[in-house]
Design a protein around this motif. Sequence first.
Motif, PDB file in Angstrom:
ATOM      1  N   THR A  76     100.403  73.111  46.487  1.00 28.10           N
ATOM      2  CA  THR A  76      99.962  73.849  47.677  1.00 28.10           C
ATOM      3  C   THR A  76      99.301  75.150  47.241  1.00 28.10           C
ATOM      4  O   THR A  76      99.585  75.678  46.161  1.00 28.10           O
ATOM      5  N   TYR A  77      98.423  75.657  48.095  1.00 30.23           N
ATOM      6  CA  TYR A  77      97.782  76.934  47.827  1.00 30.23           C
ATOM      7  C   TYR A  77      98.726  78.074  48.181  1.00 30.23           C
ATOM      8  O   TYR A  77      99.462  78.008  49.160  1.00 30.23           O
ATOM      9  N   VAL A  78      98.710  79.119  47.383  1.00 27.44           N
ATOM     10  CA  VAL A  78      99.515  80.311  47.619  1.00 27.44           C
ATOM     11  C   VAL A  78      98.694  81.249  48.498  1.00 27.44           C
ATOM     12  O   VAL A  78      97.633  81.717  48.090  1.00 27.44           O
ATOM     13  N   VAL A  79      99.169  81.480  49.722  1.00 20.10           N
ATOM     14  CA  VAL A  79      98.402  82.293  50.669  1.00 20.10           C
ATOM     15  C   VAL A  79      98.921  83.723  50.772  1.00 20.10           C
ATOM     16  O   VAL A  79      98.311  84.567  51.425  1.00 20.10           O
ATOM     17  N   CYS A  80     100.061  83.995  50.143  1.00 21.60           N
ATOM     18  CA  CYS A  80     100.588  85.362  50.143  1.00 21.60           C
ATOM     19  C   CYS A  80     101.378  85.575  48.859  1.00 21.60           C
ATOM     20  O   CYS A  80     101.696  84.641  48.145  1.00 21.60           O
ATOM     21  N   GLY A  81     101.656  86.835  48.563  1.00 22.83           N
ATOM     22  CA  GLY A  81     102.413  87.177  47.370  1.00 22.83           C
ATOM     23  C   GLY A  81     101.513  87.654  46.242  1.00 22.83           C
ATOM     24  O   GLY A  81     100.315  87.381  46.226  1.00 22.83           O
ATOM     25  N   VAL A  82     102.119  88.408  45.343  1.00 20.61           N
ATOM     26  CA  VAL A  82     101.414  88.871  44.154  1.00 20.61           C
ATOM     27  C   VAL A  82     102.113  88.269  42.941  1.00 20.61           C
ATOM     28  O   VAL A  82     103.324  88.082  42.951  1.00 20.61           O
ATOM     29  N   PRO A  83     101.357  87.952  41.904  1.00 22.83           N
ATOM     30  CA  PRO A  83     101.958  87.313  40.723  1.00 22.83           C
ATOM     31  C   PRO A  83     103.010  88.206  40.069  1.00 22.83           C
ATOM     32  O   PRO A  83     102.732  89.351  39.730  1.00 22.83           O
ATOM     33  N   GLN A  84     104.226  87.682  39.968  1.00 29.13           N
ATOM     34  CA  GLN A  84     105.278  88.425  39.295  1.00 29.13           C
ATOM     35  C   GLN A  84     105.193  88.170  37.796  1.00 29.13           C
ATOM     36  O   GLN A  84     104.729  87.144  37.365  1.00 29.13           O
ATOM     37  N   GLY A  85     105.649  89.129  37.030  1.00 32.41           N
ATOM     38  CA  GLY A  85     105.572  89.004  35.587  1.00 32.41           C
ATOM     39  C   GLY A  85     104.231  89.462  35.050  1.00 32.41           C
ATOM     40  O   GLY A  85     104.006  89.464  33.845  1.00 32.41           O
ATOM     41  N   SER A  86     103.343  89.845  35.945  1.00 28.55           N
ATOM     42  CA  SER A  86     102.042  90.356  35.514  1.00 28.55           C
ATOM     43  C   SER A  86     102.060  91.880  35.586  1.00 28.55           C
ATOM     44  O   SER A  86     102.917  92.470  36.232  1.00 28.55           O
ATOM     45  N   VAL A  87     101.105  92.509  34.947  1.00 26.59           N
ATOM     46  CA  VAL A  87     101.000  93.965  35.004  1.00 26.59           C
ATOM     47  C   VAL A  87     100.555  94.405  36.394  1.00 26.59           C
ATOM     48  O   VAL A  87     101.026  95.400  36.930  1.00 26.59           O
ATOM     49  N   LEU A  88      99.660  93.631  37.008  1.00 29.42           N
ATOM     50  CA  LEU A  88      99.120  94.006  38.311  1.00 29.42           C
ATOM     51  C   LEU A  88     100.071  93.760  39.473  1.00 29.42           C
ATOM     52  O   LEU A  88      99.963  94.414  40.503  1.00 29.42           O
ATOM     53  N   GLY A  89     101.007  92.809  39.340  1.00 28.79           N
ATOM     54  CA  GLY A  89     101.909  92.459  40.434  1.00 28.79           C
ATOM     55  C   GLY A  89     102.618  93.659  41.039  1.00 28.79           C
ATOM     56  O   GLY A  89     102.477  93.937  42.237  1.00 28.79           O
ATOM     57  N   PRO A  90     103.390  94.424  40.246  1.00 33.88           N
ATOM     58  CA  PRO A  90     104.091  95.587  40.806  1.00 33.88           C
ATOM     59  C   PRO A  90     103.144  96.663  41.334  1.00 33.88           C
ATOM     60  O   PRO A  90     103.424  97.304  42.345  1.00 33.88           O
ATOM     61  N   ILE A  91     102.014  96.860  40.672  1.00 36.44           N
ATOM     62  CA  ILE A  91     101.053  97.873  41.127  1.00 36.44           C
ATOM     63  C   ILE A  91     100.488  97.480  42.483  1.00 36.44           C
ATOM     64  O   ILE A  91     100.402  98.302  43.400  1.00 36.44           O
ATOM     65  N   LEU A  92     100.120  96.214  42.640  1.00 35.29           N
ATOM     66  CA  LEU A  92      99.587  95.750  43.920  1.00 35.29           C
ATOM     67  C   LEU A  92     100.645  95.849  45.020  1.00 35.29           C
ATOM     68  O   LEU A  92     100.322  96.173  46.162  1.00 35.29           O
TER      69      LEU A  92
END
Length: 198
Positions: A76-92
Amino acid sequence: MLRVLSDILLAADCGDVSAFVLLDMTAAFDNVDHTILLQRLQLTFGIGDTVHRWFQSYLSGRKQHVRCGPSRSSTTYVVCGVPQGSVLGPILFVLYIVDLIQLVESHRLSPHLYDDDVQVYGSHSPAAVDAFSMKISDCTTSRRQHQLPTATIPIVGVPITPARSVRDLGIYIDADAHLSMRAHVNRTVSRSFAALRR
């Protein structure tokens, strides 16, 4: 934690009542709405053109599935959320909730954010406690508890019951005369004795 406790103790010394609300945004990183995040990046932070399209590309088109042994769910396509474990996830995520800080401060309350835990607290004179208790759920010192309602307080239509002890960032705080940590000490001691007995 020390700043929050210090501010509440100083307010108690001045004779004010305090309220301390803990919001634990369960699965917060998974609930970030991509459309709102992209609008916020553009309107609040002025990110546009190429950089905005880069963020849009980064967030859109992600797919996921669940695998358990040889079995696999449909993709399924991810329509919400930010990638965890990435540098950008917490910043976003922080950029997504930055307006929460302004909202809390607009009500003359103090916000503190740590990851997906949000702390909101404030103090007011006992004379204005009814209006104050309508803003936030309260955990106050026992010296002032007789001035506060003991029944549930409706916040945005949801009944909230004042607590005698709260857990914040793994630390238990009691709403007694000295904001003691009796519950935390008792839990720590009981765990220690259990470990020693083993």
